[in-house]
Scaffold this motif. Structure first.
Motif, mmCIF file in Angstrom:
data_model
loop_
_atom_site.group_PDB
_atom_site.id
_atom_site.type_symbol
_atom_site.label_atom_id
_atom_site.label_comp_id
_atom_site.label_asym_id
_atom_site.label_seq_id
_atom_site.Cartn_x
_atom_site.Cartn_y
_atom_site.Cartn_z
ATOM 1 N N PRO A 86 0.794 -1.241 0.000
ATOM 2 C CA PRO A 86 0.000 0.000 0.000
ATOM 3 C C PRO A 86 0.824 1.287 0.000
ATOM 4 O O PRO A 86 0.454 2.252 -0.686
ATOM 5 N N GLU A 87 1.929 1.301 0.726
ATOM 6 C CA GLU A 87 2.749 2.521 0.741
ATOM 7 C C GLU A 87 3.432 2.737 -0.608
ATOM 8 O O GLU A 87 3.566 3.883 -1.076
ATOM 9 N N LYS A 88 3.869 1.660 -1.228
ATOM 10 C CA LYS A 88 4.449 1.793 -2.567
ATOM 11 C C LYS A 88 3.367 2.222 -3.561
ATOM 12 O O LYS A 88 3.616 3.041 -4.451
ATOM 13 N N ALA A 89 2.171 1.665 -3.401
ATOM 14 C CA ALA A 89 1.069 2.050 -4.285
ATOM 15 C C ALA A 89 0.762 3.529 -4.151
ATOM 16 O O ALA A 89 0.531 4.227 -5.151
ATOM 17 N N ARG A 90 0.760 4.024 -2.928
ATOM 18 C CA ARG A 90 0.497 5.452 -2.713
ATOM 19 C C ARG A 90 1.542 6.312 -3.427
ATOM 20 O O ARG A 90 1.211 7.303 -4.081
ATOM 21 N N ALA A 91 2.802 5.906 -3.313
ATOM 22 C CA ALA A 91 3.871 6.668 -3.959
ATOM 23 C C ALA A 91 3.715 6.640 -5.472
ATOM 24 O O ALA A 91 3.966 7.650 -6.150
ATOM 25 N N LEU A 92 3.295 5.508 -6.030
ATOM 26 C CA LEU A 92 3.110 5.405 -7.480
ATOM 27 C C LEU A 92 1.942 6.262 -7.953
ATOM 28 O O LEU A 92 2.007 6.905 -9.004
ATOM 29 N N ILE A 93 0.874 6.270 -7.178
ATOM 30 C CA ILE A 93 -0.300 7.077 -7.538
ATOM 31 C C ILE A 93 0.036 8.562 -7.492
ATOM 32 O O ILE A 93 -0.416 9.346 -8.345
ATOM 33 N N GLU A 94 0.842 8.959 -6.530
ATOM 34 C CA GLU A 94 1.170 10.377 -6.341
ATOM 35 C C GLU A 94 2.373 10.826 -7.163
ATOM 36 O O GLU A 94 2.710 12.019 -7.173
ATOM 37 N N LEU A 95 3.002 9.901 -7.882
ATOM 38 C CA LEU A 95 4.197 10.232 -8.661
ATOM 39 C C LEU A 95 3.884 11.300 -9.708
ATOM 40 O O LEU A 95 2.907 11.199 -10.446
ATOM 41 N N GLU A 96 4.713 12.311 -9.792
ATOM 42 C CA GLU A 96 4.498 13.385 -10.766
ATOM 43 C C GLU A 96 4.691 12.843 -12.183
ATOM 44 O O GLU A 96 5.622 12.092 -12.468
ATOM 45 N N ARG A 97 3.780 13.223 -13.069
ATOM 46 C CA ARG A 97 3.823 12.741 -14.452
ATOM 47 C C ARG A 97 3.161 13.759 -15.361
ATOM 48 O O ARG A 97 2.352 14.582 -14.913
ATOM 49 N N PRO A 98 3.484 13.719 -16.668
ATOM 50 C CA PRO A 98 2.858 14.636 -17.622
ATOM 51 C C PRO A 98 1.356 14.418 -17.683
ATOM 52 O O PRO A 98 0.854 13.315 -17.433
ATOM 53 N N ALA A 99 0.634 15.458 -18.049
ATOM 54 C CA ALA A 99 -0.826 15.401 -18.082
ATOM 55 C C ALA A 99 -1.349 14.384 -19.086
ATOM 56 O O ALA A 99 -2.468 13.876 -18.936
ATOM 57 N N ASN A 100 -0.565 14.086 -20.127
ATOM 58 C CA ASN A 100 -1.045 13.158 -21.153
ATOM 59 C C ASN A 100 -0.662 11.703 -20.866
ATOM 60 O O ASN A 100 -0.878 10.830 -21.709
ATOM 61 N N VAL A 101 -0.080 11.426 -19.712
ATOM 62 C CA VAL A 101 0.207 10.056 -19.302
ATOM 63 C C VAL A 101 -0.913 9.579 -18.384
ATOM 64 O O VAL A 101 -1.196 10.195 -17.362
ATOM 65 N N ARG A 102 -1.561 8.496 -18.774
ATOM 66 C CA ARG A 102 -2.696 7.974 -18.021
ATOM 67 C C ARG A 102 -2.205 7.011 -16.934
ATOM 68 O O ARG A 102 -1.294 6.208 -17.133
ATOM 69 N N LEU A 103 -2.836 7.105 -15.779
ATOM 70 C CA LEU A 103 -2.561 6.212 -14.658
ATOM 71 C C LEU A 103 -3.741 5.256 -14.491
ATOM 72 O O LEU A 103 -4.898 5.688 -14.418
ATOM 73 N N SER A 104 -3.453 3.951 -14.450
ATOM 74 C CA SER A 104 -4.491 2.940 -14.245
ATOM 75 C C SER A 104 -4.114 2.039 -13.083
ATOM 76 O O SER A 104 -2.930 1.807 -12.814
ATOM 77 N N LEU A 105 -5.112 1.502 -12.420
ATOM 78 C CA LEU A 105 -4.940 0.486 -11.393
ATOM 79 C C LEU A 105 -5.785 -0.726 -11.764
ATOM 80 O O LEU A 105 -6.951 -0.583 -12.145
ATOM 81 N N TYR A 106 -5.177 -1.918 -11.655
ATOM 82 C CA TYR A 106 -5.944 -3.156 -11.769
ATOM 83 C C TYR A 106 -6.163 -3.679 -10.355
ATOM 84 O O TYR A 106 -5.214 -4.107 -9.692
ATOM 85 N N LEU A 107 -7.402 -3.648 -9.914
ATOM 86 C CA LEU A 107 -7.787 -4.191 -8.621
ATOM 87 C C LEU A 107 -8.307 -5.614 -8.830
ATOM 88 O O LEU A 107 -8.373 -6.113 -9.955
ATOM 89 N N ASP A 108 -8.711 -6.267 -7.752
ATOM 90 C CA ASP A 108 -9.182 -7.651 -7.865
ATOM 91 C C ASP A 108 -10.332 -7.770 -8.862
ATOM 92 O O ASP A 108 -10.375 -8.721 -9.647
ATOM 93 N N GLN A 165 13.422 3.987 -8.365
ATOM 94 C CA GLN A 165 13.918 4.607 -7.139
ATOM 95 C C GLN A 165 12.948 4.390 -5.985
ATOM 96 O O GLN A 165 13.353 4.144 -4.845
ATOM 97 N N ILE A 166 11.672 4.468 -6.283
ATOM 98 C CA ILE A 166 10.643 4.262 -5.259
ATOM 99 C C ILE A 166 10.619 2.812 -4.780
ATOM 100 O O ILE A 166 10.523 2.531 -3.584
ATOM 101 N N GLY A 167 10.728 1.877 -5.745
ATOM 102 C CA GLY A 167 10.438 0.489 -5.437
ATOM 103 C C GLY A 167 11.586 -0.381 -5.008
ATOM 104 O O GLY A 167 11.435 -1.222 -4.128
ATOM 105 N N GLY A 168 12.743 -0.229 -5.638
ATOM 106 C CA GLY A 168 13.831 -1.163 -5.378
ATOM 107 C C GLY A 168 13.380 -2.583 -5.697
ATOM 108 O O GLY A 168 12.754 -2.837 -6.716
ATOM 109 N N ASP A 169 13.642 -3.509 -4.780
ATOM 110 C CA ASP A 169 13.249 -4.903 -4.980
ATOM 111 C C ASP A 169 11.788 -5.150 -4.610
ATOM 112 O O ASP A 169 11.290 -6.269 -4.773
ATOM 113 N N ASP A 170 11.109 -4.132 -4.104
ATOM 114 C CA ASP A 170 9.717 -4.294 -3.664
ATOM 115 C C ASP A 170 8.726 -4.151 -4.810
ATOM 116 O O ASP A 170 7.521 -4.333 -4.605
ATOM 117 N N LEU A 171 9.214 -3.810 -6.009
ATOM 118 C CA LEU A 171 8.344 -3.677 -7.172
ATOM 119 C C LEU A 171 8.976 -4.384 -8.361
ATOM 120 O O LEU A 171 10.195 -4.369 -8.526
#
Length: 265
Positions: A86-108, A165-171
């Motif tokens: 969850p903490e890594k997920a939060r960092a990925l969701i909040e990661l700064e990115r260009p406006a034309n890059v879409r962010l998606s999540l696959y949940l269960d 940088q955020i994930g290391g071996d955790d991602l």
């Protein structure tokens, strides 16, 4: 002939350029099942997006979805699920990115995206699996199988550097296409999921044939006793594998043609 486990990626591999199954592919896979071989689909797609193809084929098969985050039995029983911390997920969701890059999540059981994306809809039109638009500020951090960034490859390369940088071996970081950067929990990939499935089925890796076309297939192909990659595969595929056989183009039912030859159909 000794029964085999035949495992294939979908987009760019088993599906044509129109993202549907060729008639010849359906015919061949059904014939192999009648001969006693087992089938598995292994894709970056969501489980709900994949089961449509299984149901169309009308044969029992395991499904490895979200690049190995989930494995389902032929009767839809969930056999394994691996979620991003969850903490890594939060960092990925909040990661700064260009406006034309879409962010998606696959949940269960769902697909969230931060803004409308006609291109994403077109790819999944054949299955009817659609996203729900959820602003990044309202996205959950629990129960995430896969995080995706979709956009220009150069922009994704910069995002990838930040993700590592955020994930290391955790991602685990990979690509399913040049325009789709995909992140799962550390140690989650199609190869690890396939190894667990082979153990469950009491089969050896050398009793498995695998087919793929992109970087998210590398671990799966490296494990399988018979590895096949498409003529349209990522240009680095041969170098990454160091083994395997290049076969026909996905739009020309290359998998079906190889299987006809391999099993004398």
């Amino acid at each position: 002939m000794t029964p085999r486990l035949i495992v294939s990626d979908l987009d760019g591999t088993l599906l044509g350029s129109d993202h549907v199954l060729h008639e010849s592919t359906i015919e061949v896979l059904r014939a192999l099942t009648e001969q006693g071989h087992q089938l598995t689909l292994a894709s970056g797609r969501h489980y709900r997006d994949m089961k449509v193809f299984r149901d169309e084929l009308g044969v029992p098969m395991h499904l490895i979805s979200s690049n190995g985050a989930y494995t389902h039995a032929p009767d839809d029983t969930l056999l394994a699920a691996h979620h991003v911390d969850p903490e890594k997920a939060r960092a990925l969701i909040e990661l700064e990115r260009p406006a034309n890059v879409r962010l998606s999540l696959y949940l269960d059981d769902a697909w969230y995206i931060d803004s409308e994306s006609p291109g994403h809809l077109a790819m999944h039109a054949a299955t009817g699996f659609v996203y729900q638009v959820v602003p990044a500020s309202e996205m959950p951090v629990n129960g995430i199988g896969k995080v995706l960034y979709g956009g220009d490859p150069l922009e994704l390369a910069r995002i990838e550097a930040s993700v590592r940088q955020i994930g290391g071996d955790d991602l685990h970081v990979t690509y399913s296409t040049p325009n789709s950067l995909e992140i799962m929990a550390g140690g989650v990939n199609k190869g690890v999921a396939l190894a667990a499935l082979l153990e469950r089925l009491n089969l050896r890796a050398d009793e498995c044939l695998a087919f793929g076309d992109n970087l998210n297939d590398v671990e799966m192909l490296a494990l399988a006793g018979e590895a096949h990659y498409m003529a349209n595969a990522h240009p680095e595929m041969a170098g990454r594998l160091g083994r395997g056989r290049q076969i026909g183009h996905h739009h020309e039912a290359g998998v079906a043609e190889l299987l006809r030859e391999r099993f004398g159909l």
